[in-house]
Motif scaffolding. Structure first.
Motif, PDB file in Angstrom:
ATOM      1  N   GLU A  54     -18.997 -16.993  37.706  1.00  0.00           N
ATOM      2  CA  GLU A  54     -19.599 -17.389  38.986  1.00  0.00           C
ATOM      3  C   GLU A  54     -20.921 -18.110  38.777  1.00  0.00           C
ATOM      4  N   GLU A  55     -21.683 -17.683  37.804  1.00  0.00           N
ATOM      5  CA  GLU A  55     -22.959 -18.343  37.543  1.00  0.00           C
ATOM      6  C   GLU A  55     -22.741 -19.797  37.141  1.00  0.00           C
ATOM      7  N   ALA A  56     -21.693 -20.051  36.334  1.00  0.00           N
ATOM      8  CA  ALA A  56     -21.389 -21.421  35.945  1.00  0.00           C
ATOM      9  C   ALA A  56     -20.966 -22.249  37.155  1.00  0.00           C
ATOM     10  N   ALA A  57     -20.209 -21.633  38.068  1.00  0.00           N
ATOM     11  CA  ALA A  57     -19.801 -22.345  39.281  1.00  0.00           C
ATOM     12  C   ALA A  57     -20.996 -22.647  40.171  1.00  0.00           C
ATOM     13  N   GLN A  58     -21.946 -21.725  40.240  1.00  0.00           N
ATOM     14  CA  GLN A  58     -23.134 -21.944  41.052  1.00  0.00           C
ATOM     15  C   GLN A  58     -24.027 -23.028  40.449  1.00  0.00           C
ATOM     16  N   VAL A  59     -24.054 -23.119  39.133  1.00  0.00           N
ATOM     17  CA  VAL A  59     -24.812 -24.186  38.485  1.00  0.00           C
ATOM     18  C   VAL A  59     -24.219 -25.540  38.858  1.00  0.00           C
ATOM     19  N   ASP A  60     -22.893 -25.579  39.041  1.00  0.00           N
ATOM     20  CA  ASP A  60     -22.226 -26.831  39.415  1.00  0.00           C
ATOM     21  C   ASP A  60     -22.333 -27.139  40.904  1.00  0.00           C
ATOM     22  N   GLY A  61     -23.012 -26.286  41.654  1.00  0.00           N
ATOM     23  CA  GLY A  61     -23.262 -26.581  43.060  1.00  0.00           C
ATOM     24  C   GLY A  61     -22.540 -25.705  44.048  1.00  0.00           C
ATOM     25  N   CYS A  62     -21.755 -24.759  43.578  1.00  0.00           N
ATOM     26  CA  CYS A  62     -21.033 -23.866  44.493  1.00  0.00           C
ATOM     27  C   CYS A  62     -21.962 -22.766  45.002  1.00  0.00           C
ATOM     28  N   SER A  63     -21.757 -22.376  46.240  1.00  0.00           N
ATOM     29  CA  SER A  63     -22.452 -21.198  46.740  1.00  0.00           C
ATOM     30  C   SER A  63     -21.755 -19.947  46.208  1.00  0.00           C
ATOM     31  N   LYS A  64     -22.357 -18.791  46.489  1.00  0.00           N
ATOM     32  CA  LYS A  64     -21.742 -17.542  46.032  1.00  0.00           C
ATOM     33  C   LYS A  64     -20.356 -17.371  46.627  1.00  0.00           C
ATOM     34  N   LEU A  65     -20.224 -17.636  47.933  1.00  0.00           N
ATOM     35  CA  LEU A  65     -18.931 -17.497  48.590  1.00  0.00           C
ATOM     36  C   LEU A  65     -17.922 -18.505  48.063  1.00  0.00           C
ATOM     37  N   GLN A  66     -18.358 -19.747  47.843  1.00  0.00           N
ATOM     38  CA  GLN A  66     -17.452 -20.766  47.307  1.00  0.00           C
ATOM     39  C   GLN A  66     -16.986 -20.405  45.901  1.00  0.00           C
ATOM     40  N   ALA A  67     -17.862 -19.838  45.099  1.00  0.00           N
ATOM     41  CA  ALA A  67     -17.489 -19.428  43.742  1.00  0.00           C
ATOM     42  C   ALA A  67     -16.420 -18.343  43.776  1.00  0.00           C
ATOM     43  N   VAL A  68     -16.559 -17.423  44.731  1.00  0.00           N
ATOM     44  CA  VAL A  68     -15.576 -16.345  44.850  1.00  0.00           C
ATOM     45  C   VAL A  68     -14.234 -16.893  45.321  1.00  0.00           C
ATOM     46  N   VAL A  69     -14.265 -17.743  46.362  1.00  0.00           N
ATOM     47  CA  VAL A  69     -13.030 -18.244  46.961  1.00  0.00           C
ATOM     48  C   VAL A  69     -12.322 -19.225  46.039  1.00  0.00           C
ATOM     49  N   ARG A  70     -13.075 -20.103  45.381  1.00  0.00           N
ATOM     50  CA  ARG A  70     -12.464 -21.168  44.584  1.00  0.00           C
ATOM     51  C   ARG A  70     -12.202 -20.781  43.130  1.00  0.00           C
ATOM     52  N   ILE A  71     -12.943 -19.821  42.612  1.00  0.00           N
ATOM     53  CA  ILE A  71     -12.818 -19.481  41.191  1.00  0.00           C
ATOM     54  C   ILE A  71     -12.232 -18.077  40.995  1.00  0.00           C
ATOM     55  N   ILE A  72     -12.896 -17.057  41.550  1.00  0.00           N
ATOM     56  CA  ILE A  72     -12.522 -15.678  41.255  1.00  0.00           C
ATOM     57  C   ILE A  72     -11.177 -15.312  41.887  1.00  0.00           C
ATOM     58  N   ILE A  73     -10.998 -15.639  43.168  1.00  0.00           N
ATOM     59  CA  ILE A  73      -9.746 -15.276  43.841  1.00  0.00           C
ATOM     60  C   ILE A  73      -8.535 -15.913  43.157  1.00  0.00           C
ATOM     61  N   PRO A  74      -8.557 -17.230  42.816  1.00  0.00           N
ATOM     62  CA  PRO A  74      -7.402 -17.793  42.095  1.00  0.00           C
ATOM     63  C   PRO A  74      -7.155 -17.122  40.750  1.00  0.00           C
ATOM     64  N   LEU A  75      -8.229 -16.757  40.029  1.00  0.00           N
ATOM     65  CA  LEU A  75      -8.051 -16.092  38.745  1.00  0.00           C
ATOM     66  C   LEU A  75      -7.437 -14.704  38.911  1.00  0.00           C
ATOM     67  N   ALA A  76      -7.761 -14.054  40.024  1.00  0.00           N
ATOM     68  CA  ALA A  76      -7.246 -12.704  40.272  1.00  0.00           C
ATOM     69  C   ALA A  76      -5.983 -12.718  41.116  1.00  0.00           C
ATOM     70  N   SER A  77      -5.380 -13.899  41.301  1.00  0.00           N
ATOM     71  CA  SER A  77      -4.234 -14.010  42.203  1.00  0.00           C
ATOM     72  C   SER A  77      -3.056 -13.133  41.772  1.00  0.00           C
ATOM     73  N   SER A  78      -2.797 -13.040  40.467  1.00  0.00           N
ATOM     74  CA  SER A  78      -1.680 -12.204  40.000  1.00  0.00           C
ATOM     75  C   SER A  78      -1.876 -10.748  40.384  1.00  0.00           C
ATOM     76  N   GLY A  79      -3.096 -10.260  40.189  1.00  0.00           N
ATOM     77  CA  GLY A  79      -3.379  -8.880  40.562  1.00  0.00           C
ATOM     78  C   GLY A  79      -3.284  -8.655  42.053  1.00  0.00           C
ATOM     79  N   LEU A  80      -3.820  -9.588  42.838  1.00  0.00           N
ATOM     80  CA  LEU A  80      -3.783  -9.441  44.293  1.00  0.00           C
ATOM     81  C   LEU A  80      -2.349  -9.522  44.824  1.00  0.00           C
ATOM     82  N   ILE A  81      -1.538 -10.396  44.220  1.00  0.00           N
ATOM     83  CA  ILE A  81      -0.133 -10.496  44.645  1.00  0.00           C
ATOM     84  C   ILE A  81       0.602  -9.188  44.334  1.00  0.00           C
ATOM     85  N   SER A  82       0.330  -8.611  43.180  1.00  0.00           N
ATOM     86  CA  SER A  82       0.980  -7.341  42.840  1.00  0.00           C
ATOM     87  C   SER A  82       0.566  -6.241  43.808  1.00  0.00           C
ATOM     88  N   ILE A  83      -0.704  -6.226  44.216  1.00  0.00           N
ATOM     89  CA  ILE A  83      -1.154  -5.252  45.214  1.00  0.00           C
ATOM     90  C   ILE A  83      -0.427  -5.483  46.531  1.00  0.00           C
TER      91      ILE A  83
END
Length: 283
Positions: free
Chosen positions: A177-206
């Motif tokens: 997330e820190e790398a995404a914020q350095v590139d101009g993303c806000s905290k929320l944008q970093a979560v929505v665009r980076i973290i959620i897609p990376l965790a998509s397999s886990g969230l789909i299984s849930i």
């Protein structure tokens, strides 16, 4: 072959035999239900069991209300109720549970105590919760609507969803997330665009596990839901009459109920496996 190798081979054979035995014991009830659903009504519980018969779809016709007769005539409405409730609960649990799990993982809320509290909440027996939820939905005046089941199932499954999401998000370092914020993303944008897609397999299984749990739930659906909001598991129990238990239509209904979870598991099994393994390193 040395004695040591013979003992090792014997141990492996014994292990596989035990596994196959337990597998057969687990599959046999499903096999019996599938066979009973295509037996003529008079042979479903014949003694001794009849294995040579002409398969029939009569039980499925009764389960689906052929000609608009019987409990099966309302099967499309029960299917719609189950679908609406399961989908809404799955979406609400994923949204709320992922946000709560992310917050606990990133900000270490309560350290390990708060996740354990959520886990203990999931361990409460459903029988303990059904009466309080019944009184709540009755006082809110929503007992005859799908909203009663949606709110109840959301509350029941949310602790599991939060705990699993927390274990998934622990696998992602803050540097992402820190790398995404350095590139101009806000905290929320970093979560929505980076973290959620990376965790998509886990969230789909849930989501799959929550959906199946809601789809198959019987106690709350038979206690809280009204006549117009019955779900498919309750519909299967309607074939228990005062005169007899209609085993043929009941087993056919159960096979139809299992169809949706079976298809979901077959087509999305890779997400279940990868999602469960995501939280294996931490948490």
């Amino acid at each position: 072959m040395s004695k040591r190798k013979r003992l090792r081979l014997f141990g492996e054979i014994l292990l596989y035999a035990v596994v196959i035995l337990f597998l057969l014991l687990a599959i046999f009830p499903l096999f019996w239900m599938a066979v009973s659903s295509i037996k003529p009504p008079g042979l479903v519980f014949a003694t001794p069991p009849v294995w040579s018969f002409t398969p029939t779809l009569e039980n499925y016709a009764a389960a689906l209300g052929s000609g608009g007769r019987g409990w099966g005539a309302d099967m499309p409405r029960y299917f719609l109720n189950s679908t609406i409730v399961s989908v809404c609960v799955t979406i609400s649990n994923l949204v709320i549970g992922s946000m709560a799990g992310y917050g606990m993982a990133r900000y270490r809320l309560g350290r390990d105590a708060l996740p354990l509290i959520f886990l203990f909440g999931r361990m409460l027996p459903a029988m303990v919760l059904v009466l309080p939820f019944f009184l709540i939905v009755k006082n809110l005046g929503i007992g005859e609507t799908p909203l009663s089941l949606i709110l109840s199932y959301t509350a029941i499954n949310l602790p599991f969803c939060v705990w699993m999401s927390w274990s998934f998000f622990l696998d992602f370092p803050n540097e992402i997330e820190e790398a995404a914020q350095v590139d101009g993303c806000s905290k929320l944008q970093a979560v929505v665009r980076i973290i959620i897609p990376l965790a998509s397999s886990g969230l789909i299984s849930i989501g799959i596990l929550v959906f199946v749990a809601c789809w198959n739930e019987f106690l709350f659906a038979s206690t809280i839901a009204g006549l117009s909001t019955r779900t498919l598991p309750v519909a299967a129990s309607l074939f228990i009459t005062d005169e007899a238990i209609l085993w043929g239509p009941m087993t056919a209904t159960c096979m139809l109920i299992m169809l949706v979870p079976a298809l979901i598991t077959i087509f999305l099994q890779k997400y279940i496996v990868s999602g469960i393994s995501m939280g294996a390193l931490k948490g």
